[in-house]
Design a protein around this motif. Structure first.
Motif, PDB file in Angstrom:
ATOM      1  N   MET A  13      -1.033  15.751   9.291  1.00 38.08           N
ATOM      2  CA  MET A  13      -2.411  15.333   9.037  1.00 38.08           C
ATOM      3  C   MET A  13      -2.860  15.847   7.677  1.00 38.08           C
ATOM      4  O   MET A  13      -2.498  16.959   7.270  1.00 38.08           O
ATOM      5  N   THR A  14      -3.650  15.056   6.973  1.00 42.82           N
ATOM      6  CA  THR A  14      -4.164  15.459   5.670  1.00 42.82           C
ATOM      7  C   THR A  14      -5.289  16.468   5.848  1.00 42.82           C
ATOM      8  O   THR A  14      -5.896  16.559   6.932  1.00 42.82           O
ATOM      9  N   PRO A  15      -5.610  17.235   4.807  1.00 41.54           N
ATOM     10  CA  PRO A  15      -6.744  18.154   4.899  1.00 41.54           C
ATOM     11  C   PRO A  15      -8.039  17.436   5.272  1.00 41.54           C
ATOM     12  O   PRO A  15      -8.850  17.979   6.034  1.00 41.54           O
ATOM     13  N   ALA A  16      -8.248  16.225   4.764  1.00 46.33           N
ATOM     14  CA  ALA A  16      -9.468  15.487   5.083  1.00 46.33           C
ATOM     15  C   ALA A  16      -9.501  15.106   6.555  1.00 46.33           C
ATOM     16  O   ALA A  16     -10.554  15.184   7.211  1.00 46.33           O
ATOM     17  N   GLU A  17      -8.363  14.693   7.099  1.00 45.05           N
ATOM     18  CA  GLU A  17      -8.299  14.337   8.517  1.00 45.05           C
ATOM     19  C   GLU A  17      -8.560  15.558   9.402  1.00 45.05           C
ATOM     20  O   GLU A  17      -9.260  15.466  10.415  1.00 45.05           O
ATOM     21  N   GLY A  33       0.974  19.856   5.909  1.00 42.02           N
ATOM     22  CA  GLY A  33       0.064  18.916   5.271  1.00 42.02           C
ATOM     23  C   GLY A  33      -1.191  19.557   4.734  1.00 42.02           C
ATOM     24  O   GLY A  33      -1.952  18.919   3.999  1.00 42.02           O
ATOM     25  N   GLY A  34      -1.429  20.825   5.088  1.00 38.80           N
ATOM     26  CA  GLY A  34      -2.630  21.440   4.546  1.00 38.80           C
ATOM     27  C   GLY A  34      -2.967  22.764   5.193  1.00 38.80           C
ATOM     28  O   GLY A  34      -2.187  23.324   5.971  1.00 38.80           O
TER      29      GLY A  34
END
Length: 321
Positions: A1-5, A274-275
């Protein structure tokens, strides 16, 4: 998962949106200043004004109550687990038909797995605004709140009517029960006899966890607080553990069910493929199932974090092994 997600699955303490009209006692003197928060899940609010921060089903709900000194939450009951830990302040919890069967005072970090099937209430007895965090069993949190009869009667005297559909109607705003919807019926005397009146001595040993005792137990591995083989034995559809600096690990791990991270003291760094994100006390982070992650303190000083993870057990009445 991305940091934004992942950031979308974090509710920062400073971003919490309160509801002051969540329940039937919102106008009742002594209870009219309380704020309710629904952080994860649909919660049990009776008001359309309640904001839900994260609606993703987890198998349990996360909420909170914020109250100024001397403000109390009225006597009610739930069909599934209701667990509180004190984030800020000093709180008195009381229970029984009239709130006189027993009571306990909790300090910051203390946790209370309130037995299902008893009326319970709580009040801020500290000197400043206080906050308690809540875990409610089941995605529907047991289908709502069951109020002691006098709470419904007092609320009616102050303009709020609870419909049998579980929704509030405020006569001060010109609202009334819709056609075909009757008022929520009061529990009968026969029904009230099924609600236990346990003493303080009956409740404290198996249902209350003191923070510094749990910190001592978490000196090498996380302290299992609520669970089948935990300090407070129960199978409410989730397990709760306390992680401290001493028992934290940077080893990546995952869970087959959703989990939630809730810092009590200190700042915590959560890392995943991912982050990374940093959590502060009062923040709530929803970790998806099967996502490998690690959680460790990010600054020096005392640090602790409550960890809640769903299980395959169905939400229901308090269980004792």
């Amino acid at each position: 998962m991305t940091p934004a997600e992942m950031e979308a699955r974090i509710v920062r303490y400073g971003d919490l949106q309160p509801c002051k009209t969540a329940f039937i006692d919102a106008h009742t003197p002594g209870s009219d200043q309380k704020e309710n928060f629904t952080i994860i899940g649909g919660g049990v609010s009776e008001s359309p004004d309640q904001h839900v921060h994260i609606g993703i089903p987890h198998g349990f709900n996360i909420g909170a109550a914020g109250q100024p000194p001397k403000c109390r939450n009225s006597l009610h009951s739930h069909r599934t687990a209701e667990v509180f830990f004190v984030l800020k302040g000093r709180w008195r919890f009381f229970w029984g038909r009239y709130g006189t069967a027993g009571e306990v005072v909790l300090e910051e970090g203390d946790i209370f797995n309130i037995p299902t099937g008893i009326f319970r209430g709580f009040e801020n007895i500290g000197t400043d605004y206080g906050m308690i965090m809540a875990i409610l069993g089941g995605d529907d949190a047991g289908g709502g709140v069951i109020w002691a009869p006098q709470v419904i009667e007092d609320a009616t005297d102050h303009g709020l009517v609870l419909g049998e559909n579980g929704k509030l109607y405020d006569s001060k705003k010109g609202q009334s029960l819709p056609d075909g919807v009757g008022p929520m019926p009061l529990l009968t005397e026969e029904e009230l006899k099924t609600y236990p009146e346990p003493s303080t001595a009956d409740v404290i040993p198996g249902y209350v966890g003191r923070y510094w005792d749990m910190v001592a137990m978490a000196d090498k591995t996380p302290a299992m607080v609520i669970g089948e083989n935990a300090m407070l034995k129960d199978k409410p559809g989730f397990e709760v553990s306390l992680i401290t600096r001493e028992s934290a690990s940077d080893a990546m791990h995952s869970h087959p069910y959703p989990s939630v991270l809730m810092p009590m003291f200190g700042h915590w760094k959560v890392t995943w493929d991912g982050g990374a994100a940093t959590l502060a006390p009062g923040d709530t982070m929803s970790m998806p199932e099967n996502i490998a992650h690690a959680v460790v303190p990010s600054m020096t000083g005392h640090a602790s974090l409550y960890h809640v993870v769903a299980t395959s057990d169905p939400a229901g009445a308090t269980w004792k092994g």
